[in-house]
Design a protein around this motif. Structure first.
Motif, mmCIF file in Angstrom:
data_model
loop_
_atom_site.group_PDB
_atom_site.id
_atom_site.type_symbol
_atom_site.label_atom_id
_atom_site.label_comp_id
_atom_site.label_asym_id
_atom_site.label_seq_id
_atom_site.Cartn_x
_atom_site.Cartn_y
_atom_site.Cartn_z
ATOM 1 N N LYS A 19 9.376 -5.453 -18.394
ATOM 2 C CA LYS A 19 10.499 -5.995 -19.170
ATOM 3 C C LYS A 19 10.466 -5.610 -20.653
ATOM 4 O O LYS A 19 11.516 -5.506 -21.289
ATOM 5 C CB LYS A 19 10.562 -7.514 -19.020
ATOM 6 C CG LYS A 19 9.411 -8.267 -19.646
ATOM 7 C CD LYS A 19 9.594 -9.778 -19.445
ATOM 8 C CE LYS A 19 8.464 -10.569 -20.076
ATOM 9 N NZ LYS A 19 8.644 -12.029 -19.876
ATOM 10 N N ASP A 20 9.301 -5.381 -21.227
ATOM 11 C CA ASP A 20 9.207 -5.029 -22.646
ATOM 12 C C ASP A 20 8.929 -3.544 -22.873
ATOM 13 O O ASP A 20 8.643 -3.125 -23.999
ATOM 14 C CB ASP A 20 8.114 -5.858 -23.324
ATOM 15 C CG ASP A 20 8.428 -7.348 -23.321
ATOM 16 O OD1 ASP A 20 9.618 -7.698 -23.482
ATOM 17 O OD2 ASP A 20 7.493 -8.150 -23.135
ATOM 18 N N SER A 21 9.017 -2.746 -21.796
ATOM 19 C CA SER A 21 8.706 -1.324 -21.907
ATOM 20 C C SER A 21 9.994 -0.506 -22.023
ATOM 21 O O SER A 21 10.639 -0.201 -21.023
ATOM 22 C CB SER A 21 7.905 -0.860 -20.685
ATOM 23 O OG SER A 21 7.639 0.534 -20.757
ATOM 24 N N GLU A 22 10.377 -0.187 -23.261
ATOM 25 C CA GLU A 22 11.604 0.583 -23.480
ATOM 26 C C GLU A 22 11.445 2.041 -23.079
ATOM 27 O O GLU A 22 12.420 2.705 -22.711
ATOM 28 C CB GLU A 22 12.019 0.497 -24.951
ATOM 29 C CG GLU A 22 12.376 -0.917 -25.406
ATOM 30 C CD GLU A 22 12.818 -0.947 -26.844
ATOM 31 O OE1 GLU A 22 12.874 0.133 -27.471
ATOM 32 O OE2 GLU A 22 13.120 -2.048 -27.347
ATOM 33 N N SER A 23 10.230 2.564 -23.133
ATOM 34 C CA SER A 23 9.998 3.979 -22.819
ATOM 35 C C SER A 23 9.604 4.201 -21.369
ATOM 36 O O SER A 23 9.385 5.337 -20.948
ATOM 37 C CB SER A 23 8.906 4.548 -23.735
ATOM 38 O OG SER A 23 7.692 3.814 -23.583
ATOM 39 N N ILE A 62 6.031 14.023 -14.516
ATOM 40 C CA ILE A 62 5.797 12.580 -14.572
ATOM 41 C C ILE A 62 7.062 11.816 -14.189
ATOM 42 O O ILE A 62 8.161 12.144 -14.646
ATOM 43 C CB ILE A 62 5.342 12.149 -15.986
ATOM 44 C CG1 ILE A 62 4.039 12.882 -16.374
ATOM 45 C CG2 ILE A 62 5.144 10.643 -16.052
ATOM 46 C CD1 ILE A 62 3.593 12.595 -17.785
ATOM 47 N N THR A 63 6.895 10.788 -13.357
ATOM 48 C CA THR A 63 7.993 9.898 -13.000
ATOM 49 C C THR A 63 7.802 8.576 -13.734
ATOM 50 O O THR A 63 6.788 7.900 -13.556
ATOM 51 C CB THR A 63 8.034 9.637 -11.491
ATOM 52 O OG1 THR A 63 8.253 10.867 -10.794
ATOM 53 C CG2 THR A 63 9.161 8.665 -11.143
ATOM 54 N N LEU A 64 8.769 8.244 -14.570
ATOM 55 C CA LEU A 64 8.712 6.990 -15.308
ATOM 56 C C LEU A 64 9.626 5.964 -14.647
ATOM 57 O O LEU A 64 10.701 6.294 -14.139
ATOM 58 C CB LEU A 64 9.150 7.198 -16.767
ATOM 59 C CG LEU A 64 8.255 8.106 -17.615
ATOM 60 C CD1 LEU A 64 8.825 8.255 -19.019
ATOM 61 C CD2 LEU A 64 6.829 7.561 -17.669
ATOM 62 N N TRP A 65 9.189 4.716 -14.679
ATOM 63 C CA TRP A 65 9.953 3.639 -14.053
ATOM 64 C C TRP A 65 10.445 2.658 -15.108
ATOM 65 O O TRP A 65 9.711 2.303 -16.038
ATOM 66 C CB TRP A 65 9.083 2.901 -13.024
ATOM 67 C CG TRP A 65 8.697 3.772 -11.866
ATOM 68 C CD1 TRP A 65 7.579 4.542 -11.769
ATOM 69 C CD2 TRP A 65 9.444 3.972 -10.678
ATOM 70 N NE1 TRP A 65 7.571 5.217 -10.575
ATOM 71 C CE2 TRP A 65 8.715 4.887 -9.866
ATOM 72 C CE3 TRP A 65 10.650 3.481 -10.183
ATOM 73 C CZ2 TRP A 65 9.142 5.305 -8.627
ATOM 74 C CZ3 TRP A 65 11.092 3.894 -8.934
ATOM 75 C CH2 TRP A 65 10.351 4.792 -8.176
ATOM 76 N N PHE A 66 11.696 2.247 -14.970
ATOM 77 C CA PHE A 66 12.328 1.322 -15.913
ATOM 78 C C PHE A 66 12.909 0.144 -15.134
ATOM 79 O O PHE A 66 13.350 0.285 -13.992
ATOM 80 C CB PHE A 66 13.473 2.010 -16.675
ATOM 81 C CG PHE A 66 13.047 3.185 -17.497
ATOM 82 C CD1 PHE A 66 12.828 3.049 -18.872
ATOM 83 C CD2 PHE A 66 12.874 4.442 -16.919
ATOM 84 C CE1 PHE A 66 12.458 4.140 -19.637
ATOM 85 C CE2 PHE A 66 12.499 5.536 -17.680
ATOM 86 C CZ PHE A 66 12.284 5.385 -19.046
ATOM 87 N N LEU A 67 12.939 -0.992 -15.795
ATOM 88 C CA LEU A 67 13.569 -2.169 -15.217
ATOM 89 C C LEU A 67 15.072 -2.065 -15.420
ATOM 90 O O LEU A 67 15.538 -1.735 -16.517
ATOM 91 C CB LEU A 67 13.033 -3.428 -15.897
ATOM 92 C CG LEU A 67 13.212 -4.772 -15.188
ATOM 93 C CD1 LEU A 67 12.456 -4.784 -13.870
ATOM 94 C CD2 LEU A 67 12.739 -5.899 -16.095
#
Length: 297
Positions: A19-23, A62-67
């Protein structure tokens, strides 16, 4: 978080981590923070992505995951009172993505379709009507908000349910004003395993030929006449209730005790017509219909 944790607990922890990970975070970072096997975590992330909880973005290797926006951890049945004001706030602001995410997140957190409809969506329908009646929103904005609510109901209506062939219901709206409540009723019936025939706004069908048209429809949707058939009519006016009741009652009398008629509207007290149930409350209609079905078994 090791073996033995439920999917709900993993979902809740994932929301807290992201929840607090903007990147965004990689699958490896997420699995390390949550203390879940990397392969297992990858499987969960794919499931949650399909549910609309998270999204992925590929940057090189790299695969990044976002909420996804609007995600929050809820605990039901305690948190319906939290969802209702959030739903209305997102709705009034026209934030469609957050509205739909809130509905999906609630379902994945253990909310039931019926209680979401009764405690969250119906009050929002009434609030939109009040805003329009008070002149605080115009026709264009009213239609936009109604469309967002309708799409929210479609999310609930698309949840796979194994229907019971002996539980049949036809839902009719006698006017535009009642069409959203009728749509909500159809979604609620669907969630309870009813075979639903939703006719929508039938105001254009108010003429002398409706009874013949309706008789043909019954012959198709209730061909072998299994179990019960409940016809529910929603209307804002006595005229709408009276017309459809007068057209349907003769057909009902020929079909025997297994066909029932329910009238729902806020002006029904003046309506001079016959029915098996007259009420303003959707939850009463759902409970009564289930009782009728049980008594017919």
């Amino acid at each position: 978080m090791g073996k033995g944790y439920s999917e709900e607990e993993i979902r809740e922890k994932l929301i807290s981590v992201l929840k607090d990970s903007e990147s965004g975070m990689s699958g490896v970072e997420i699995s390390e923070q949550m203390k879940v096997n990397r392969i297992t975590m990858t499987k969960y992330l794919k499931v949650f992505a399909a549910e609309g909880l998270v999204r992925q973005k590929n940057i090189g290797n790299i695969t990044l995951w976002f909420l996804e926006p609007g995600q929050e951890s809820f605990h039901f049945p305690d948190d319906y009172f939290k969802v209702a004001p959030k739903f209305l706030d997102y709705l009034i602001k026209g934030n469609e993505d957050k509205v739909y995410s809130l509905i999906r997140n609630s379902m994945h957190s253990g909310a039931t379709v019926n209680r979401l409809i009764i405690e969250v969506i119906l009050p929002a329908i009434e609030s939109v009507k009040d805003l329009f009646d008070e002149g605080k929103i115009g026709t264009a904005e009213q239609n936009l908000l109604r469309t967002i609510i309708s799409k929210s109901l479609q999310i609930l209506d698309q949840i796979p349910i194994v229907s019971e062939p002996k539980k049949n219901v036809i839902v009719i709206s006698a006017d535009f004003q009642s069409s959203l409540i009728a749509e909500a009723a159809s979604a609620a019936f669907h969630s309870d395993g009813w075979r639903v025939s939703h006719l929508g706004d039938m105001s254009s069908a108010i003429d002398v030929l409706f009874d013949l048209d309706f008789q043909k429809l019954i012959g198709k949707v209730w061909k072998q006449k299994p179990g019960v058939l409940i016809v529910v009519v929603f209307s804002e006016t006595d005229e709408g209730l009276n017309f459809f009741a007068d057209s349907i009652n003769p057909i009902k009398s020929k079909s025997g005790k297994r066909m029932k008629l329910v009238l729902c509207g806020n002006t029904f007290k003046k309506a001079k017509t016959e029915s098996d149930l007259v009420t303003e409350k959707l939850d009463e209609i759902i409970q009564w219909s289930q009782t009728v079905y049980q008594n017919q078994k």
